[in-house]
Enzyme design. Structure first.
Site, PDB file in Angstrom:
ATOM      1  N   THR A 107      56.240  19.023  -8.954  1.00 50.98           N
ATOM      2  CA  THR A 107      57.411  19.909  -8.909  1.00 50.98           C
ATOM      3  C   THR A 107      57.204  21.192  -9.720  1.00 50.98           C
ATOM      4  O   THR A 107      58.024  22.100  -9.670  1.00 50.98           O
ATOM      5  CB  THR A 107      58.684  19.198  -9.438  1.00 50.98           C
ATOM      6  OG1 THR A 107      58.445  18.796 -10.783  1.00 50.98           O
ATOM      7  CG2 THR A 107      59.029  17.977  -8.600  1.00 50.98           C
ATOM      8  N   GLN A 117      55.028  24.705 -11.160  1.00 52.56           N
ATOM      9  CA  GLN A 117      54.385  25.865 -10.522  1.00 52.56           C
ATOM     10  C   GLN A 117      53.008  25.523  -9.938  1.00 52.56           C
ATOM     11  O   GLN A 117      52.726  25.801  -8.760  1.00 52.56           O
ATOM     12  CB  GLN A 117      54.231  26.972 -11.570  1.00 52.56           C
ATOM     13  CG  GLN A 117      53.264  28.070 -11.175  1.00 52.56           C
ATOM     14  CD  GLN A 117      52.953  29.016 -12.322  1.00 52.56           C
ATOM     15  OE1 GLN A 117      53.574  30.059 -12.424  1.00 52.56           O
ATOM     16  NE2 GLN A 117      52.010  28.677 -13.187  1.00 52.56           N
ATOM     17  N   ASP A 118      52.156  24.910 -10.740  1.00 63.44           N
ATOM     18  CA  ASP A 118      50.787  24.660 -10.277  1.00 63.44           C
ATOM     19  C   ASP A 118      50.761  23.593  -9.192  1.00 63.44           C
ATOM     20  O   ASP A 118      49.968  23.672  -8.252  1.00 63.44           O
ATOM     21  CB  ASP A 118      49.894  24.202 -11.439  1.00 63.44           C
ATOM     22  CG  ASP A 118      49.661  25.309 -12.447  1.00 63.44           C
ATOM     23  OD1 ASP A 118      50.270  26.386 -12.307  1.00 63.44           O
ATOM     24  OD2 ASP A 118      48.871  25.099 -13.381  1.00 63.44           O
ATOM     25  N   LEU A 142      54.123   8.851 -15.815  1.00 61.74           N
ATOM     26  CA  LEU A 142      52.946   8.875 -16.702  1.00 61.74           C
ATOM     27  C   LEU A 142      53.145   8.018 -17.949  1.00 61.74           C
ATOM     28  O   LEU A 142      52.198   7.768 -18.686  1.00 61.74           O
ATOM     29  CB  LEU A 142      52.623  10.319 -17.113  1.00 61.74           C
ATOM     30  CG  LEU A 142      51.997  11.191 -16.015  1.00 61.74           C
ATOM     31  CD1 LEU A 142      51.974  12.660 -16.436  1.00 61.74           C
ATOM     32  CD2 LEU A 142      50.584  10.712 -15.682  1.00 61.74           C
ATOM     33  N   LEU A 156      48.455  17.182 -13.350  1.00 62.38           N
ATOM     34  CA  LEU A 156      49.134  18.400 -13.812  1.00 62.38           C
ATOM     35  C   LEU A 156      50.453  18.064 -14.510  1.00 62.38           C
ATOM     36  O   LEU A 156      51.123  18.946 -15.023  1.00 62.38           O
ATOM     37  CB  LEU A 156      49.420  19.332 -12.624  1.00 62.38           C
ATOM     38  CG  LEU A 156      48.285  19.564 -11.622  1.00 62.38           C
ATOM     39  CD1 LEU A 156      48.708  20.593 -10.582  1.00 62.38           C
ATOM     40  CD2 LEU A 156      47.024  20.014 -12.322  1.00 62.38           C
ATOM     41  N   SER A 185      55.286  20.576 -20.695  1.00 63.27           N
ATOM     42  CA  SER A 185      54.372  21.721 -20.727  1.00 63.27           C
ATOM     43  C   SER A 185      54.905  22.917 -21.504  1.00 63.27           C
ATOM     44  O   SER A 185      54.225  23.924 -21.637  1.00 63.27           O
ATOM     45  CB  SER A 185      54.036  22.157 -19.296  1.00 63.27           C
ATOM     46  OG  SER A 185      55.193  22.692 -18.697  1.00 63.27           O
ATOM     47  N   SER A 237      44.198  22.931 -21.598  1.00 63.91           N
ATOM     48  CA  SER A 237      44.917  24.189 -21.858  1.00 63.91           C
ATOM     49  C   SER A 237      44.265  25.016 -22.949  1.00 63.91           C
ATOM     50  O   SER A 237      43.741  24.472 -23.935  1.00 63.91           O
ATOM     51  CB  SER A 237      46.341  23.834 -22.289  1.00 63.91           C
ATOM     52  OG  SER A 237      46.950  24.928 -22.922  1.00 63.91           O
ATOM     53  N   GLU A 254      45.854  26.357 -25.106  1.00 68.40           N
ATOM     54  CA  GLU A 254      46.594  26.048 -26.340  1.00 68.40           C
ATOM     55  C   GLU A 254      45.778  25.152 -27.277  1.00 68.40           C
ATOM     56  O   GLU A 254      46.070  25.063 -28.463  1.00 68.40           O
ATOM     57  CB  GLU A 254      47.924  25.364 -26.006  1.00 68.40           C
ATOM     58  CG  GLU A 254      49.011  26.307 -25.563  1.00 68.40           C
ATOM     59  CD  GLU A 254      49.452  27.264 -26.663  1.00 68.40           C
ATOM     60  OE1 GLU A 254      49.968  26.793 -27.681  1.00 68.40           O
ATOM     61  OE2 GLU A 254      49.281  28.477 -26.507  1.00 68.40           O
ATOM     62  N   TYR A 273      52.282  20.083 -28.596  1.00 66.26           N
ATOM     63  CA  TYR A 273      51.750  20.197 -27.229  1.00 66.26           C
ATOM     64  C   TYR A 273      50.227  20.378 -27.266  1.00 66.26           C
ATOM     65  O   TYR A 273      49.489  19.683 -26.553  1.00 66.26           O
ATOM     66  CB  TYR A 273      52.414  21.382 -26.515  1.00 66.26           C
ATOM     67  CG  TYR A 273      51.747  21.757 -25.209  1.00 66.26           C
ATOM     68  CD1 TYR A 273      52.058  21.084 -24.041  1.00 66.26           C
ATOM     69  CD2 TYR A 273      50.792  22.779 -25.161  1.00 66.26           C
ATOM     70  CE1 TYR A 273      51.436  21.412 -22.841  1.00 66.26           C
ATOM     71  CE2 TYR A 273      50.168  23.116 -23.974  1.00 66.26           C
ATOM     72  CZ  TYR A 273      50.491  22.428 -22.820  1.00 66.26           C
ATOM     73  OH  TYR A 273      49.862  22.752 -21.641  1.00 66.26           O
ATOM     74  N   LYS A 277      47.310  17.918 -25.848  1.00 64.14           N
ATOM     75  CA  LYS A 277      46.336  18.375 -24.850  1.00 64.14           C
ATOM     76  C   LYS A 277      44.901  18.138 -25.342  1.00 64.14           C
ATOM     77  O   LYS A 277      44.015  17.859 -24.531  1.00 64.14           O
ATOM     78  CB  LYS A 277      46.548  19.857 -24.524  1.00 64.14           C
ATOM     79  CG  LYS A 277      47.673  20.106 -23.542  1.00 64.14           C
ATOM     80  CD  LYS A 277      47.301  19.700 -22.110  1.00 64.14           C
ATOM     81  CE  LYS A 277      48.435  19.898 -21.120  1.00 64.14           C
ATOM     82  NZ  LYS A 277      48.173  19.353 -19.797  1.00 64.14           N
TER      83      LYS A 277
END
Ligand code: GDR
Length: 331
Positions: A10, A12-13, A57, A78, A82, A127, A129, A151, A155
């Protein structure tokens, strides 16, 4: 027909990747969680070729069940909490979904496996980040990590466990270290979309002010449609590896704001923008700029949309969107 499972369908990517895989004749499955998830309807309406499967998940057995049902050739992870700012407020949830979620999905891939000749190929959305308080510039696949948010920490775990499972169990698992990537489908909470949507509304007389946090951080911003191509290319190689995906150019939030207002014909952005400590983060990532040489040379990947075109695309889209919602006809 090859089959692909996308978590985070759902987002963007997920949307751009689903389109790309559909064009490549894949059967596309999208993992969604929860009852009454309002974004499922959007996927059903706008991407009717996506088959929705239910799982979470945070729930290993649900992931095993989904992989057994779908029997995918490729899995793209993905799904995540986020939004960096949210991760400071919900650190444990972020660790669980964004970090441990990767481990659960890798374990499910290991258990279900795919056929001997055709093992499941796994993509992890790592990421920039993870570089956080950067140790060197530009950042490459070999730059040490120094995450600056829950976050980023989660990651790093997801990235390291992907590499570890590849080394330990011979999984075909790749990690794409993607720098910021934006589009008209970007969520409104992220700074680029927040800015372009506010610019559109201010231009149309629907809003007076835009309230932001720190304007100094610099990011390497690319176009999401370009970046999902790199994800797919990674899984088509003979050997699984990790790649930085970036444009190699960096701009401050202030630059982005300036350009977005100018594109709408508003030259004096300072008149409209206020800053509020609410939008500052407890620890900030000051500068990101990626070196994607490895993706260029080994994958043949190149971004097609530059920074100026990206800003223009997003502002133009939001002008049309907001004008339509308000019943205003544009010249
Ligand atoms: P980022 O994206 O944290 O880089 O992570 P975001 O757009 O949220 O922030 C970028 C920079 O803008 C500054 N900023 C603000 N940010 C938001 N969201 N809202 C504001 O009002 C605001 N004012 C200033 C932030 O402090 C920050 O420095 C994104 C996400 O997509 C991650 O999931 C992904 O991993 C990385 O990009 C690569």
């Amino acid at each position: 027909m090859r089959r692909a499972l996308i978590t985070g369908i759902t987002g963007q990517d997920g949307q751009y990747l689903a389109e790309l895989l559909h064009e490549q004749q894949y059967e596309v499955f999208g993992l969604v969680k929860g009852q009454n998830n309002p974004r499922i309807d959007m996927i059903r309406t706008e991407y009717p070729f996506v088959e929705i499967v239910e799982g979470d998940l945070q729930d290993l057995s649900s992931l095993v069940g989904v992989l057994e049902q779908v029997q995918p050739d490729e899995v793209y992870n993905l799904g995540a909490i986020s939004f960096v700012a949210l991760s400071f407020k919900q650190a444990e949830l972020t660790a669980n979904v964004t970090g441990l979620g990767v481990l659960r999905l890798l374990d499910a891939v290991r258990m279900v496996g795919g056929s001997q000749n055709n093992p499941i190929r796994f993509y992890q959305a790592s990421s920039s980040e993870m570089f956080g308080k950067v140790r060197q510039s530009p950042q490459t696949e070999d730059t040490p990590f120094y995450p600056r948010s829950p976050y980023g920490v989660a990651k790093v775990f997801g990235h390291d466990i992907t590499v570890n499972y590849r080394d330990s169990y011979g999984l075909y698992a790749c990690s794409g270290i993607l720098f910021n990537h934006e589009s008209p489908r970007r969520g409104m909470e992220f700074v680029t979309r927040k800015v372009t949507n506010a610019v559109a509304r201010i231009k149309l007389g629907l809003q007076e002010k835009l309230v932001l946090g720190n304007l100094d951080p610099r990011r390497d911003w690319g176009f999401a449609g370009d970046y999902v191509r790199a994800m797919w290319q990674m899984l088509q190689q003979d050997e699984p590896q990790d790649y930085v995906v970036a444009t190699g150019r960096t701009h401050s939030v202030r630059n982005f704001v300036d350009l977005a207002f100018k594109h709408a014909g508003l030259d004096d952005w300072e008149r409209f923008v206020q800053q509020d400590p609410r939008f500052f983060r407890p620890a900030e990532v000051d500068l990101l700029v990626g070196d994607a040489t490895k993706a260029h040379t080994e994958l043949g990947w190149k971004p097609e949309v530059g920074f100026e075109d990206l800003v223009a695309m997003m502002v133009d889209h939001d002008l049309r969107l907001e004008a339509k919602k308000a019943g205003i006809s544009l010249p």
